[in-house]
Structure formats: structure tokens, C-alpha cells
Motif scaffolding. Structure first.
Motif, PDB file in Angstrom:
ATOM      1  N   ASP A 236      33.945 -25.947 -64.350  1.00 41.54           N
ATOM      2  CA  ASP A 236      35.365 -26.235 -64.496  1.00 41.54           C
ATOM      3  C   ASP A 236      36.157 -25.461 -63.441  1.00 41.54           C
ATOM      4  N   PRO A 237      36.951 -26.141 -62.589  1.00 41.77           N
ATOM      5  CA  PRO A 237      37.713 -25.442 -61.548  1.00 41.77           C
ATOM      6  C   PRO A 237      38.643 -24.367 -62.101  1.00 41.77           C
TER       7      PRO A 237
ATOM      8  N   LEU B 299      40.139 -22.752 -54.554  1.00 34.15           N
ATOM      9  CA  LEU B 299      38.707 -23.028 -54.601  1.00 34.15           C
ATOM     10  C   LEU B 299      38.306 -23.870 -53.398  1.00 34.15           C
TER      11      LEU B 299
ATOM     12  N   ALA C 199      30.257 -19.611 -55.698  1.00 36.29           N
ATOM     13  CA  ALA C 199      31.532 -20.294 -55.473  1.00 36.29           C
ATOM     14  C   ALA C 199      32.284 -19.559 -54.382  1.00 36.29           C
TER      15      ALA C 199
ATOM     16  N   ALA D 165      31.974 -24.995 -54.742  1.00 40.55           N
ATOM     17  CA  ALA D 165      31.290 -24.419 -55.894  1.00 40.55           C
ATOM     18  C   ALA D 165      29.957 -25.116 -56.080  1.00 40.55           C
TER      19      ALA D 165
END
Length: 283
Positions: A20-21, A45, A53, A48
Motif C-alpha cells: 500500500d503506497p 514514493l 522501497a 517499491a
């Protein structure tokens, strides 16, 4: 290429990176607070995967890269790679590390290398050669710490478990000893891709993502990879030309390879590792 890496079963990592971001951004903020106090800014982000990540930390005084690992061994390996190479080869700078969060804080290099330049194949070969020959330029304390991985030490030890032919691998190390001397630590196994070459503001071209550098194997696989990387970047060079660029770059850094000794060692390396193709570099 599969012979060069161990295939891990699904679920091998006990605590993989979240998918999940939003959860990843929380993890990044926690890492900055725990291990990098004073580093503030907008966190974005970038990528990932199961094991790691990558984030950009945008600040008025300059952006940084934050990389989080899920695997302690991978974190330790990448930290070692940057500590060995930051001052000895053209790689992204490592500014800080965080053992609690398994994080690295690194130089942000957003400008890609200009692959339209005719000199780019030579620059790539020189960058790879700088990594392969980094150990003679290590400070004394680092050289002492790495002495157990020198060619002299490796020749007296067992071959890595993934080696298909230990005797052939011994011959590969012996050839490296002839080319470099017994104190060389044979760093290699870079993650070479066209997009992993970036440009600093002063024009210097540097390598990104050196997490796979290992001090217990030679870097010949990087040489074998060069023709494909250059082709992907729009430079179709003959195997002879690629080999020549590598010979010139390593010779400038003290190596004593000849075309014949390098070709013979490549063939022995293929026998040792089970590598199926040398892309004509041994011809």
C-alpha cells in the motif's frame, strides 16, 4: 543468467515491504524520524518492490533519496557497497545510514546520462572498471577490514556455493591475481542498466544502484553485460570494441590484462558459473 543467482521461494522474506503506497509513506516518515533527524521535506514514493522501497525527499536546500530495505542482509550489503565505493568510484554518494529502519540516505540524481554522446560507451566502461579496481584506492582502515576478501585469501578458501565448477573458478581467481596482484578485492556484479547512469550538475556521469556489489566474486559478469546495456542505450558496438574499451579502462587503473588473457579468463568464467553466452567477447 539464472546460474548466477539463487532463486528464492515465494514468501522467503518474513517482513516484506508493504504494498500500500500510504503505508510505505508512513514507513518512510518513521525512518526519517528514527534515524535521520533534521531531514524534512515532501516525501514521494519512487519505486517499491518486495524487498525495498525508494523515495525522493524534496527539500529547498536540495533533494535526497531515501531507500528502505526489508531484508537486513540486503541492507548490510548495499551499505558496504556504498561505503567501499563512494570515494573510490563514480557512484551516487551515501550520506547516512540507519540501522534501526534499515535505511540509506543518498544523493539525488534526477538528470539521466546523455546517451547520444559518442563517448558514452567509453564512460560506461570506465565507470565499471573504476568499481572493479576500487580496492587499491580504499583508505587503510577499509583495506584492512576487507583483507579477508582479497584474491590471496579467496584462492585459499572454498568457491561460492553457486559456482558450477570450483576448479575453473580457482583458475579465474588466479588469472585476476596475475592481472591485479594478490591484494585486490574483486568487487563486482553491478546492476547495469542505461537508466542507472546519471549526471551530476558538473557533468560527471555516475552509477546508481550498486547494491549487488560483492567482495567475494569477480566482476566479469559486468563485462559480459556491457554489450546488451550499450545496445539498449542505442550504441551497437562489436564485441571486440567493447572488450577493448574495458581493457583500456582497466589498464589505466593498473590492470595487466591482455586481449588473449581476458578472453581465456572469460571462457573459464563461463565454465565456472554455467554462463551460457559471452556475447562474443571471448572471440
Amino acid at each position: 543468467m539464472q546460474a548466477l543467482g539463487r532463486i528464492r521461494p515465494a514468501g522467503w522474506l518474513a517482513t516484506p515491504m508493504p504494498t500500500d503506497p500510504a503505508a510505505l509513506l508512513v514507513r518512510a516518515r518513521q525512518a526519517l524520524t528514527a534515524d535521520h533527524p533534521g531531514v524534512n521535506g515532501r516525501v514521494r514514493l519512487v519505486s517499491a518492490r518486495y524487498t525495498a522501497a525508494v523515495f525522493a525527499v524534496h527539500r529547498p536546500e536540495g533533494s535526497l533519496v531515501l531507500k528502505l530495505h526489508a531484508d537486513p542482509a540486503a541492507y548490510a550489503g548495499e551499505t558496504l557497497a556504498y561505503e567501499l565505493l563512494t570515494d573510490t568510484a563514480p557512484v551516487a554518494r551515501l550520506y547516512a545510514e540507519g540501522e534501526e529502519s534499515l535505511s540509506l540516505l543518498m544523493e539525488h540524481l534526477s538528470e539521466p546520462a546523455d546517451w547520444t554522446r559518442a563517448e558514452m560507451p567509453a564512460l560506461l566502461a570506465e565507470s565499471v572498471a573504476a568499481v572493479h579496481t576500487a580496492s587499491p584506492r580504499l583508505p587503510d582502515h577499509a583495506a584492512e577490514a576487507m583483507a579477508g576478501f582479497s584474491l590471496a585469501a579467496l584462492l585459499d578458501g572454498p568457491a561460492p556455493a553457486w559456482i558450477a565448477d570450483p576448479a575453473a573458478y580457482g583458475d579465474v581467481l588466479a588469472a585476476h591475481l596475475d592481472a591485479y596482484g594478490p591484494t585486490l578485492v574483486p568487487l563486482g556484479h553491478l546492476d547495469l542498466k542505461p537508466e542507472h547512469l546519471r549526471r551530476r550538475a558538473d557533468g560527471e556521469v555516475v552509477l546508481l544502484d550498486v547494491e549487488s556489489v560483492r567482495p567475494d566474486v569477480t566482476g566479469l559478469i559486468d563485462l559480459v553485460t556491457l554489450p546488451a546495456v550499450l545496445r539498449q542505450a542505442g550504441h551497437e558496438l562489436s564485441p571486440d570494441r567493447v572488450r577493448g574499451l574495458y581493457l583500456d579502462a582497466t589498464a589505466a587503473r593498473g590492470a595487466r590484462w591482455t586481449a588473449d588473457s581476458l578472453k581465456a579468463t572469460l571462457r573459464t568464467y563461463a565454465a565456472a558459473t554455467g554462463l551460457e553466452s559471452l556475447h562474443g567477447l571471448d572471440q
